[in-house]
Design an enzyme around this catalytic site. Structure first.
Site, mmCIF file in Angstrom:
data_model
loop_
_atom_site.group_PDB
_atom_site.id
_atom_site.type_symbol
_atom_site.label_atom_id
_atom_site.label_comp_id
_atom_site.label_asym_id
_atom_site.label_seq_id
_atom_site.Cartn_x
_atom_site.Cartn_y
_atom_site.Cartn_z
ATOM 1 N N MET A 152 2.103 5.364 8.898
ATOM 2 C CA MET A 152 1.095 5.441 9.968
ATOM 3 C C MET A 152 -0.064 6.304 9.517
ATOM 4 O O MET A 152 -0.494 7.223 10.213
ATOM 5 C CB MET A 152 1.772 6.004 11.231
ATOM 6 C CG MET A 152 1.017 5.757 12.501
ATOM 7 S SD MET A 152 0.639 4.012 12.747
ATOM 8 C CE MET A 152 0.259 3.989 14.480
ATOM 9 N N GLY A 153 -0.562 6.006 8.313
ATOM 10 C CA GLY A 153 -1.754 6.705 7.812
ATOM 11 C C GLY A 153 -2.980 5.903 8.184
ATOM 12 O O GLY A 153 -3.066 5.319 9.268
ATOM 13 N N ARG A 154 -3.941 5.845 7.246
ATOM 14 C CA ARG A 154 -5.227 5.180 7.539
ATOM 15 C C ARG A 154 -5.029 3.720 7.927
ATOM 16 O O ARG A 154 -5.513 3.251 8.962
ATOM 17 C CB ARG A 154 -6.137 5.281 6.306
ATOM 18 C CG ARG A 154 -6.617 6.696 6.040
ATOM 19 C CD ARG A 154 -7.219 6.811 4.659
ATOM 20 N NE ARG A 154 -6.219 6.668 3.626
ATOM 21 C CZ ARG A 154 -5.896 7.624 2.751
ATOM 22 N NH1 ARG A 154 -6.527 8.772 2.766
ATOM 23 N NH2 ARG A 154 -4.961 7.424 1.837
ATOM 24 N N ILE A 155 -4.298 2.962 7.083
ATOM 25 C CA ILE A 155 -4.195 1.514 7.324
ATOM 26 C C ILE A 155 -3.271 1.231 8.506
ATOM 27 O O ILE A 155 -3.586 0.400 9.369
ATOM 28 C CB ILE A 155 -3.754 0.783 6.040
ATOM 29 C CG1 ILE A 155 -4.825 0.997 4.950
ATOM 30 C CG2 ILE A 155 -3.557 -0.711 6.312
ATOM 31 C CD1 ILE A 155 -4.435 0.533 3.566
ATOM 32 N N THR A 228 1.545 -5.583 3.382
ATOM 33 C CA THR A 228 0.249 -5.533 2.696
ATOM 34 C C THR A 228 0.139 -4.206 1.945
ATOM 35 O O THR A 228 -0.967 -3.762 1.651
ATOM 36 C CB THR A 228 -0.930 -5.684 3.687
ATOM 37 O OG1 THR A 228 -0.833 -4.651 4.674
ATOM 38 C CG2 THR A 228 -0.936 -7.043 4.367
ATOM 39 N N ARG A 230 2.878 -2.526 -0.861
ATOM 40 C CA ARG A 230 3.271 -2.757 -2.249
ATOM 41 C C ARG A 230 4.558 -3.579 -2.272
ATOM 42 O O ARG A 230 5.482 -3.329 -1.491
ATOM 43 C CB ARG A 230 3.510 -1.436 -2.989
ATOM 44 C CG ARG A 230 2.229 -0.690 -3.402
ATOM 45 C CD ARG A 230 1.448 -1.415 -4.490
ATOM 46 N NE ARG A 230 0.232 -0.723 -4.891
ATOM 47 C CZ ARG A 230 -0.973 -0.936 -4.368
ATOM 48 N NH1 ARG A 230 -1.133 -1.820 -3.415
ATOM 49 N NH2 ARG A 230 -2.028 -0.281 -4.819
ATOM 50 N N GLU A 258 5.007 -9.127 -9.249
ATOM 51 C CA GLU A 258 3.637 -9.509 -8.925
ATOM 52 C C GLU A 258 2.868 -9.750 -10.215
ATOM 53 O O GLU A 258 2.883 -8.859 -11.058
ATOM 54 C CB GLU A 258 2.987 -8.391 -8.104
ATOM 55 C CG GLU A 258 1.663 -8.807 -7.508
ATOM 56 C CD GLU A 258 1.126 -7.782 -6.507
ATOM 57 O OE1 GLU A 258 1.877 -7.377 -5.593
ATOM 58 O OE2 GLU A 258 -0.024 -7.377 -6.677
ATOM 59 N N HIS A 277 -2.547 -10.535 -3.356
ATOM 60 C CA HIS A 277 -2.994 -9.131 -3.354
ATOM 61 C C HIS A 277 -4.510 -9.031 -3.105
ATOM 62 O O HIS A 277 -5.248 -8.490 -3.924
ATOM 63 C CB HIS A 277 -2.627 -8.442 -4.682
ATOM 64 C CG HIS A 277 -2.530 -6.947 -4.550
ATOM 65 N ND1 HIS A 277 -1.631 -6.187 -5.274
ATOM 66 C CD2 HIS A 277 -3.221 -6.061 -3.779
ATOM 67 C CE1 HIS A 277 -1.788 -4.905 -4.958
ATOM 68 N NE2 HIS A 277 -2.760 -4.804 -4.053
HETATM 69 P P1 NAP Z 1 -2.031 6.803 3.796
HETATM 70 O O1 NAP Z 1 -3.181 7.054 4.724
HETATM 71 O O2 NAP Z 1 -1.692 7.842 2.784
HETATM 72 O O3 NAP Z 1 -0.735 6.496 4.708
HETATM 73 C C1 NAP Z 1 0.526 6.374 4.175
HETATM 74 C C2 NAP Z 1 1.555 6.502 5.280
HETATM 75 O O4 NAP Z 1 2.832 6.260 4.686
HETATM 76 C C3 NAP Z 1 1.621 7.864 5.955
HETATM 77 O O5 NAP Z 1 1.755 7.720 7.338
HETATM 78 C C4 NAP Z 1 2.893 8.489 5.380
HETATM 79 O O6 NAP Z 1 3.597 9.346 6.256
HETATM 80 C C5 NAP Z 1 3.734 7.251 5.191
HETATM 81 N N1 NAP Z 1 4.826 7.497 4.242
HETATM 82 C C6 NAP Z 1 4.754 7.981 2.972
HETATM 83 N N2 NAP Z 1 5.983 8.096 2.462
HETATM 84 C C7 NAP Z 1 6.845 7.700 3.414
HETATM 85 C C8 NAP Z 1 8.250 7.592 3.493
HETATM 86 N N3 NAP Z 1 9.030 7.938 2.467
HETATM 87 N N4 NAP Z 1 8.796 7.122 4.639
HETATM 88 C C9 NAP Z 1 8.023 6.778 5.698
HETATM 89 N N5 NAP Z 1 6.668 6.856 5.682
HETATM 90 C C10 NAP Z 1 6.100 7.306 4.563
HETATM 91 O O7 NAP Z 1 -2.244 5.469 2.976
HETATM 92 P P2 NAP Z 1 -3.130 4.182 3.368
HETATM 93 O O8 NAP Z 1 -4.543 4.396 2.974
HETATM 94 O O9 NAP Z 1 -2.818 3.814 4.768
HETATM 95 O O10 NAP Z 1 -2.513 3.104 2.342
HETATM 96 C C11 NAP Z 1 -1.136 2.775 2.370
HETATM 97 C C12 NAP Z 1 -0.765 1.933 1.167
HETATM 98 O O11 NAP Z 1 -1.292 0.632 1.321
HETATM 99 C C13 NAP Z 1 -1.370 2.394 -0.166
HETATM 100 O O12 NAP Z 1 -0.591 3.416 -0.765
HETATM 101 C C14 NAP Z 1 -1.404 1.137 -1.006
HETATM 102 O O13 NAP Z 1 -0.259 1.051 -1.816
HETATM 103 C C15 NAP Z 1 -1.408 0.028 0.036
HETATM 104 N N6 NAP Z 1 -2.648 -0.761 0.016
HETATM 105 C C16 NAP Z 1 -2.598 -2.090 -0.316
HETATM 106 C C17 NAP Z 1 -3.751 -2.846 -0.317
HETATM 107 C C18 NAP Z 1 -3.740 -4.305 -0.662
HETATM 108 O O14 NAP Z 1 -4.645 -4.778 -1.329
HETATM 109 N N7 NAP Z 1 -2.768 -5.068 -0.204
HETATM 110 C C19 NAP Z 1 -4.985 -2.258 0.005
HETATM 111 C C20 NAP Z 1 -4.992 -0.905 0.343
HETATM 112 C C21 NAP Z 1 -3.823 -0.165 0.345
HETATM 113 P P3 NAP Z 1 3.112 10.837 6.583
HETATM 114 O O15 NAP Z 1 1.776 10.644 7.255
HETATM 115 O O16 NAP Z 1 4.118 11.352 7.525
HETATM 116 O O17 NAP Z 1 3.015 11.533 5.272
#
Ligand code: NAP
Length: 331
Positions: A152-155, A228, A230, A258, A277
């Site tokens: 529940m971060g940015r995306i 969406t 990994r 992938e 992707h």
């Molecule tokens: P973010 O803001 O860092 O959010 C990540 C979230 O994951 C946070 O809420 C974090 O929890 C949670 N998390 C981390 N480890 C965890 C665990 N072990 N168990 C449960 N929750 C966990 O990242 P974002 O910007 O939203 O991006 C997320 C991911 O999307 C990226 O890392 C990337 O791999 C992927 N992505 C894919 C694409 C694509 O082209 N398909 C594009 C962009 C991103 P806490 O807040 O509690 O730490």
């Protein structure tokens, strides 16, 4: 001073590097084989890799003067962060600018799976559409369904906003509860509750195969799984079984392995919608990602603090693993 960019990037961001007197070498084409990467990285002070380039200790050692790895992505699971730390190489990423585009694609996959859009389009194109029928291609109504966000971060939060507009209820799981207007649930409870499960965590040792066989089986019958984030978050073999059984469908922008080989069983399942992707593949988004990567790279080379430094994590992927491969393992 030379910078290696492992793919052509949309927009004009790389011109900024040239204006600063840097020699910019761009790999024109798709996949850059490891042997070629090793040759071309020699002598580079900066590297802009994509998610498909495995940047391990061997690559770093070949580029003796390497100061910065400015990832063209928010995810950094393709970089051996521990190896970078040991060599004092800064690692940066491109958060924020791709959040909305990735959330959009998540909703696109949800709609495609729930309302059987890809199946319907093929049905029409293949000349099968002869008449209207009340029971033709029935799907799921989104209104009133519960969306379970894992991460529940940015995306994750950007997806939640969109889900509310469709009349869905949102619940979430993350490492820590947040001051958000949605219920936080332990993962197992979320999986038993949600009608749609959408993954938005980074790929780390803790999240690798987060959706293993047991968890996939514990999802309610008729659930949709969206990924969406990994591919390594999901046990692909178990997902194929679940899609042949109790799941309604899956929308996958990322897979493991992938890319998926063309004969992969997932492609034969009508209830799986797979995109290559393209989560961040809006033109403006991809241009902004290039600008952010360039700014991060320049900042490090000019001795400034980069806007998006990646914290070194106390783990590293095995240098033997290949990009996106299920062979990935961590020390
Ligand atoms: P973010 O803001 O860092 O959010 C990540 C979230 O994951 C946070 O809420 C974090 O929890 C949670 N998390 C981390 N480890 C965890 C665990 N072990 N168990 C449960 N929750 C966990 O990242 P974002 O910007 O939203 O991006 C997320 C991911 O999307 C990226 O890392 C990337 O791999 C992927 N992505 C894919 C694409 C694509 O082209 N398909 C594009 C962009 C991103 P806490 O807040 O509690 O730490």
């Amino acid at each position: 001073m030379r910078v290696l960019v492992t793919r052509t990037l949309p927009g004009k961001a790389l011109d900024r590097l040239r204006e600063r007197g840097l020699e910019v070498e761009v790999h024109r084409g798709f996949f850059l084989p490891k042997e070629e990467l090793l040759k071309r990285v020699e002598g580079a002070v900066g590297l802009i890799p994509t998610v498909e380039d495995r940047i391990d200790a061997e690559v770093m050692d070949r580029a003796k003067g390497l100061k910065v790895i400015a990832c063209y992505s928010v995810g950094v699971d393709h970089v051996d962060l521990e190896a970078a730390r040991l060599r004092s190489i800064r690692v940066t990423n491109t958060p924020d600018v791709l959040t909305e585009a990735t959330a959009d694609l998540t909703l696109a996959l949800l709609l495609a799976v729930a309302r059987r859009v890809v199946e319907g389009a093929a049905y029409a194109r293949d000349g099968l559409w002869k008449a209207w029928h009340p029971e033709l291609l029935l799907g799921l109504d989104l209104q009133g369904l519960t969306l379970g966000l894992v991460g529940m971060g940015r995306i994750g939060q950007a997806v939640a906003k969109r889900a509310l507009a469709f009349g869905m209820r949102v619940v979430y799981h993350a490492r820590t509860p947040k001051p958000l207007p949605y219920p936080f649930l332990p993962l197992e409870e979320l999986l038993e509750t949600a009608d749609i499960v959408s993954l938005h965590t980074p790929l780390t040792p803790e999240t690798h195969r987060l959706m293993d066989r047991r968890r996939l089986l514990s999802m309610k019958p008729g659930t949709i799984l969206l990924n969406t984030a990994r591919g390594g978050l999901v046990d692909t073999e178990a997902l194929v079984e679940a899609l042949r059984g109790h799941l309604f469908g899956a929308g996958l922008d990322v897979t493991d392995p992938e890319p998926l080989p063309p004969d992969h069983p997932l492609y034969r399942l009508r209830n799986a919608v797979i995109t290559p992707h393209i989560g961040s593949a809006g033109r403006t988004t991809r241009e902004r990602m290039a600008e952010v990567a360039v700014e991060n790279l320049l900042a490090v080379l000019e001795g400034r603090e980069p806007p998006n430094p990646v914290a070194y994590a106390p783990w590293a992927f095995s240098s033997a693993s290949s990009a996106g491969s299920s062979a990935a393992s961590w020390a």
